[in-house]
Design a protein around this motif. Structure first.
Motif, short mmCIF file in Angstrom:
data_model
loop_
_atom_site.label_atom_id
_atom_site.label_comp_id
_atom_site.label_asym_id
_atom_site.label_seq_id
_atom_site.Cartn_x
_atom_site.Cartn_y
_atom_site.Cartn_z
N GLY A 1 0.81 -1.22 0.00
CA GLY A 1 0.00 0.00 0.00
C GLY A 1 0.84 1.26 0.00
O GLY A 1 0.55 2.21 -0.72
N TRP A 2 1.90 1.26 0.80
CA TRP A 2 2.78 2.43 0.85
C TRP A 2 3.52 2.62 -0.48
O TRP A 2 3.70 3.75 -0.94
CB TRP A 2 3.78 2.30 1.99
N ILE A 3 3.94 1.54 -1.09
CA ILE A 3 4.64 1.65 -2.38
C ILE A 3 3.71 2.20 -3.45
O ILE A 3 4.07 3.11 -4.22
CB ILE A 3 5.21 0.29 -2.81
N LEU A 4 2.48 1.67 -3.51
CA LEU A 4 1.53 2.11 -4.52
C LEU A 4 1.09 3.56 -4.31
O LEU A 4 0.78 4.27 -5.26
CB LEU A 4 0.31 1.19 -4.54
N ALA B 1 12.49 -1.72 -0.32
CA ALA B 1 11.21 -1.04 -0.46
C ALA B 1 11.33 0.46 -0.22
O ALA B 1 10.68 1.27 -0.90
CB ALA B 1 10.18 -1.64 0.49
N SER B 2 12.17 0.87 0.74
CA SER B 2 12.30 2.29 1.04
C SER B 2 12.90 3.06 -0.14
O SER B 2 12.51 4.20 -0.41
CB SER B 2 13.16 2.49 2.28
N TYR B 3 13.84 2.43 -0.85
CA TYR B 3 14.43 3.07 -2.03
C TYR B 3 13.38 3.18 -3.15
O TYR B 3 13.33 4.19 -3.86
CB TYR B 3 15.63 2.27 -2.52
N LEU B 4 12.58 2.14 -3.31
CA LEU B 4 11.53 2.19 -4.34
C LEU B 4 10.52 3.28 -4.01
O LEU B 4 10.07 4.02 -4.90
CB LEU B 4 10.83 0.83 -4.44
#
Length: 509
Positions: free
Chosen positions: A121-124, A173-176
């Protein structure tokens, strides 16, 4: 009210549409320039014209913008460690999985990741955290320095970070998330910049046509990139999704740099007839003092806040589907990555078709039938917001009947396309000189659903049950309904007094 537009209500009775509120009766609804002036100005031909060329090239630009925005939604399905996800959820899909040809495994060398639903959810949603930052600055900078290069470099920056997406995902994930935020910053200037450009290029009675052609690219970007992303993932791997669409963005930038100009007066190849037609039709609407911005009047304008509420509400539904429809297709309806992209695109194909049709009908009603602009905007907004709400809720009750589910989701998005000629272009009706700034303001609020919608939706669907998704659809539909009613009550269709203040008080500055 001190309105500059003139009344066009001496209309053809066969074309009349009912008004929405009594206080609109004394609100003239067509710009001052149309007081006999529009009839004296010979229309410039549409074929091979510079303004329609701009519409097509800007449409290509928004195709790039949305293809870069939504490709992650499909790629995400392929980026996840399927075995780990199934073990974590103790199940596969809610509905029986659909048969699909075996994938050519030898081509699949990309990494997969063990991201939980909250991380997904955070990535999207991360794109929108950058997107919201440059909305108002984008409108201001476009008005001050010109929209061409602002939009061009904004998209070029997004292209660059798109190409870096596979590297960022491998790093974590944080970099993405950081890369997606930076992509959002680049794309945030695009809509305000384009609205600023259309303020100088779109004759008032061609606005609905030109803007729907221009912004149809956003829908086509979704329609084409979703199934194409699925095919790329199926035959190659998810990394190529970002490489292919990034390369397409580079091609657009080259065309934009050489073929587009900020205004008719700076275009070296425009015909004199078209240049005069555009500039004469706009001369009584545009401010002559670019440095003066009536901020207080803008932020206290009730018609502007009507657009803000409508835009926010509509985008809640739009972004919920845009970011999570592939997930819904996979987790609930059981469609594979190849089927997923195509089926996820169907709702946006309907939206694209209805958006173009609504633009033609809206301008026909305003020009031929002399229907007041405010009436057209409100009717199209109500259809384009209440209709989607009804069918979105209905889609949640179709169970595993995937034909009916996809049909309802397609109808929901298709009806949403009607709003393209409603509140979505109302900024140009109420303040053409400040359209970019107004769009920046409304799009700032309208970006919030993209930031929080996916996070809330994934938090509500941790078990991926149909009942959980029904809750997500109910929330989106309720917000849509409230926005539609608010806009119907407070929306307006005429140039506001503060929007022409400088052309009256600062003429010659």
């Amino acid at each position: 009210m001190c309105e500059v537009p003139v009344d066009l209500r001496d209309s053809n009775p066969q074309c009349n549409m009912s008004r929405f509120s009594s206080d609109v009766e004394d609100e003239p609804d067509t710009p001052l320039l149309h007081r006999g002036h529009e009839d004296k100005v010979h229309r410039a031909p549409v074929c091979c014209s510079s303004r329609y060329g701009l519409a097509l090239l800007s449409s290509y630009g928004f195709f790039v913008v949305y293809s870069l925005r939504v490709n992650l939604s499909v790629a995400m399905v392929d980026m996840l460690n399927i075995t780990h996800q199934a073990d974590a959820n103790h199940s596969g899909t809610v509905c029986p999985a659909h048969a699909n040809p075996a994938r050519p495994q030898h081509n699949h060398t990309a990494s997969v990741y063990d991201w939980d639903s909250e991380t997904q959810g955070w990535i999207l949603g991360s794109f929108f955290y950058g997107y919201i930052l440059t909305q108002i600055p984008g409108g201001y900078l476009a008005g001050r320095y010109g929209p061409k290069w602002l939009m061009g470099f904004g998209i070029l920056g997004t292209v660059a970070f798109t190409l870096l997406t596979p590297v960022a995902a491998d790093l974590g994930a944080s970099y993405l998330i950081a890369v997606r935020v930076l992509e959002g910053i680049g794309e945030g200037v695009t809509f305000p910049a384009m609205y600023t450009m259309w303020a100088a290029w779109a004759p008032p009675l061609e606005r609905s046509r030109l803007l729907t052609i221009s912004y149809i690219g956003a829908q086509l970007g979704t329609v084409i990139s979703l199934p194409l992303s699925g095919e790329i993932c199926f035959y190659l791997d998810w990394t190529y999704v970002f490489y292919v669409f990034g390369a397409n963005g580079l091609l657009w930038f080259i065309l934009w740099a050489f073929l587009v100009f900020d205004s008719p007066n700076t275009h070296p190849r425009i015909s004199e007839r078209e240049r005069l037609y555009i500039t004469n039709s706009l001369k009584n609407e545009l401010s002559t003092s670019a440095g003066y911005i009536p901020w207080r009047a803008i932020v206290t304008s009730r018609p502007l806040w009507a657009i803000v509420v409508a835009h926010f509400s509509y985008n809640w539904t739009f972004y919920t589907l845009l970011t999570l429809l592939p997930t819904y297709m996979n987790d609930i309806l059981g469609f594979s990555i190849q089927q997923n992209g195509f089926l996820s695109a169907l709702p946006y194909l309907g939206c694209a078709v209805f958006a173009v049709l609504s633009g033609q009908i809206a301008d026909y009603l305003r020009e031929t039938c002399r229907t007041p602009t405010v009436t057209v905007r409100k009717v199209f907004s109500l259809i384009g917001m209440i209709g989607p709400a009804v069918f979105l809720v209905a889609a949640g009750y179709t169970g595993c009947d995937y034909v009916l589910a996809i049909t309802f989701l397609t109808i929901s998005s298709a009806l949403g396309g009607v709003s393209a000629s409603g509140f979505n272009i109302n900024h140009l009706d109420i303040a053409p000189s400040y359209a970019g700034i107004l769009l920046g303001i409304t799009n700032t609020f309208a970006t919030i659903p993209g930031m929080v919608g996916p996070v809330i939706a994934r938090a509500l669907t941790t078990n991926n049950t149909i009942e959980e998704w029904q809750t997500v659809f109910y929330i989106a539909a309720s917000i849509n309904l409230v926005g539609a009613l608010f806009y119907a009550a407070f929306g307006r269709g005429t140039v506001q007094p503060w929007a022409v203040h400088t052309s009256l008080s600062h003429h010659g500055d």
